[in-house]
Write a protein that holds these residues in place. Sequence first.
Motif, mmCIF file in Angstrom:
data_model
loop_
_atom_site.group_PDB
_atom_site.id
_atom_site.type_symbol
_atom_site.label_atom_id
_atom_site.label_comp_id
_atom_site.label_asym_id
_atom_site.label_seq_id
_atom_site.Cartn_x
_atom_site.Cartn_y
_atom_site.Cartn_z
ATOM 1 N N UNK A 1 0.797 -1.228 0.000
ATOM 2 C CA UNK A 1 0.000 0.000 0.000
ATOM 3 C C UNK A 1 0.827 1.275 0.000
ATOM 4 N N UNK A 2 2.153 1.174 0.231
ATOM 5 C CA UNK A 2 2.996 2.371 0.215
ATOM 6 C C UNK A 2 3.925 2.390 -0.996
ATOM 7 N N UNK A 3 3.613 1.601 -2.019
ATOM 8 C CA UNK A 3 4.483 1.510 -3.196
ATOM 9 C C UNK A 3 4.407 2.784 -4.025
ATOM 10 N N UNK A 4 5.502 3.080 -4.720
ATOM 11 C CA UNK A 4 5.521 4.143 -5.721
ATOM 12 C C UNK A 4 4.944 3.550 -6.996
ATOM 13 N N UNK A 5 3.773 4.013 -7.405
ATOM 14 C CA UNK A 5 3.079 3.374 -8.517
ATOM 15 C C UNK A 5 3.805 3.558 -9.844
ATOM 16 N N UNK A 6 4.451 4.702 -10.054
ATOM 17 C CA UNK A 6 5.198 4.880 -11.298
ATOM 18 C C UNK A 6 6.275 3.806 -11.437
ATOM 19 N N UNK A 7 7.028 3.608 -10.362
ATOM 20 C CA UNK A 7 8.092 2.598 -10.388
ATOM 21 C C UNK A 7 7.515 1.193 -10.498
ATOM 22 N N UNK A 8 6.443 0.938 -9.744
ATOM 23 C CA UNK A 8 5.868 -0.409 -9.728
ATOM 24 C C UNK A 8 5.316 -0.800 -11.090
ATOM 25 N N UNK A 9 4.644 0.109 -11.755
ATOM 26 C CA UNK A 9 4.096 -0.191 -13.079
ATOM 27 C C UNK A 9 5.216 -0.460 -14.072
ATOM 28 N N UNK A 10 6.221 0.411 -14.089
ATOM 29 C CA UNK A 10 7.338 0.216 -15.022
ATOM 30 C C UNK A 10 8.057 -1.104 -14.746
ATOM 31 N N UNK A 11 8.309 -1.393 -13.476
ATOM 32 C CA UNK A 11 8.991 -2.636 -13.137
ATOM 33 C C UNK A 11 8.170 -3.862 -13.461
ATOM 34 N N UNK A 12 6.870 -3.789 -13.252
ATOM 35 C CA UNK A 12 6.008 -4.940 -13.522
ATOM 36 C C UNK A 12 5.945 -5.253 -15.013
#
Length: 527
Positions: free
Chosen positions: A275-286
Amino acid sequence: MTDLLADDALPSTLTRARFDRLDGLVTTAVDDRTRRAVTEVFTGETAATVTECEPADVEYAVERAAAAQERWAERSIDERTAVVKRLHDIVLDRQDELLDLAQLESGKSRAHAFEEVLDVALTSRYYGYRAPDMLATERRDAAVPVLSSKAEVVHHPVGVVGVIAPWNYPITLAISDALPALLAGNAVVLKPAETTPYTALALVELLREAGIPHDLVQVVTGDGGELGPALVDSVDYISFTGSTATGREVAAAAGRNLVDCSLELGGKNSVVVLDDADLDDAVEGAVGACFTNAGQLCIGTERIFVDESLYDEFLSRFVAAVSDLSLGPGYEYGVDVGSLASGDQLETVEEHVADARERGATVHVGGDHRRDLGPYFFEPTVVTGLPDDARAACEETFGPVVSVAPVAGEREAIERTNDTDYGLNASVWTTNRDRGRAVAREIDCGTVTINGGYLETWAAIDAPMGGRKDSGLGRRHGKEGLMRYTESQTIAARNYPVTPPIGVQSEWYARALTASLRLWRKVPFLR
């Protein structure tokens, strides 16, 4: 045999004369072997043919390798490392041909093929400089201080190592497991996948150019079901990368022969977005974790679990990012995702997506076979609402298909990540690295990356990499990846007798030794 593609239909590095020269590196006991077609995956047409070996050729290859191994083991470790250090430079200098071959035989994009070249260079550099310290004789404490000398441990090569490599990473997995085996003083018999023989042969040619003795690395090409058992039954150690089903057969055969093995097998890997993830980074990494090599990656992601507070936003951004990926053939940089490697892989992917749809799952992007691009192209695909008993939920798809699901906090994310027979790789996304490490420790996987998909753990070559549960046995990389190819021998010498002296009763001796043991535990340097 089907007509071959003309030379001008292939990259300039891949001429008919080049294929013929590489085919000459295949080991055969006799000259009149049949030939097998090698397909250019982008078009599905036959690019070349390669020698089809038989079990007798495997036995002959092992015999030749064993004879060369004795001479190789007598060389100093500095001589052996010099070869691997030279390979580092040669692979980087000659990468264009390797990339062309890997793309031709596997259908991957050029950028994804380049990751394999990087891996070979990193592996060569790491073991080229670290192997001498890893293989050095070790001094160990003896049981009885003062009375007996310190023991020493010597590391010997196991002999001939069989390497069975898969088709999905034909550069990396043909050679990176072989390098530490060679540095430990072993010979190698390499059995590449039926569909990617020429990439492996080109690497062996570069090894010879770097200075490896010609007979030390043998290559047998052909049907794995026929050659694999013969190889396992002939060598002193087996390194296998492939499916869990075949891995079980390899392990059983190795057990019957009382030889050791290492197995990297299947995976059903997850990305966990807290719930505290950086969504920009998480989307790119995923995106990278899911669709590198068109999803044909044992440590790639097929499941994403997102905290429910971020789920809608993540899904929206992730679908948009996947929609922007370019799909297509080509021997140049610029395409994001390449082809599936074969009709068999395409069939599995299509079946999993069709099953998901029939069970009510929603396909947000992709989901279709792109015949207009080539015979095996399939769109990067994102699904939600996938039932737990769907094939794509519980079986390894090994293609560009990922499911996304919401979870009510990290506990559910951990439980769902662990709810699989596999345990190879996972990633955790959070802005709190301590929290990420705590979650990672509860995940039943051999490697876990925090705020990354798989590259961070794979490229950490000093750290061991491998699977738990049905994902395999043993580890590659690090000291563990080298020492698996050795036999340890302990040598200890006696300074003074540690048995009862003549004339001393056993009872008195036992009491004296008991008192000494109590004393030794209290003295720090004697512990």
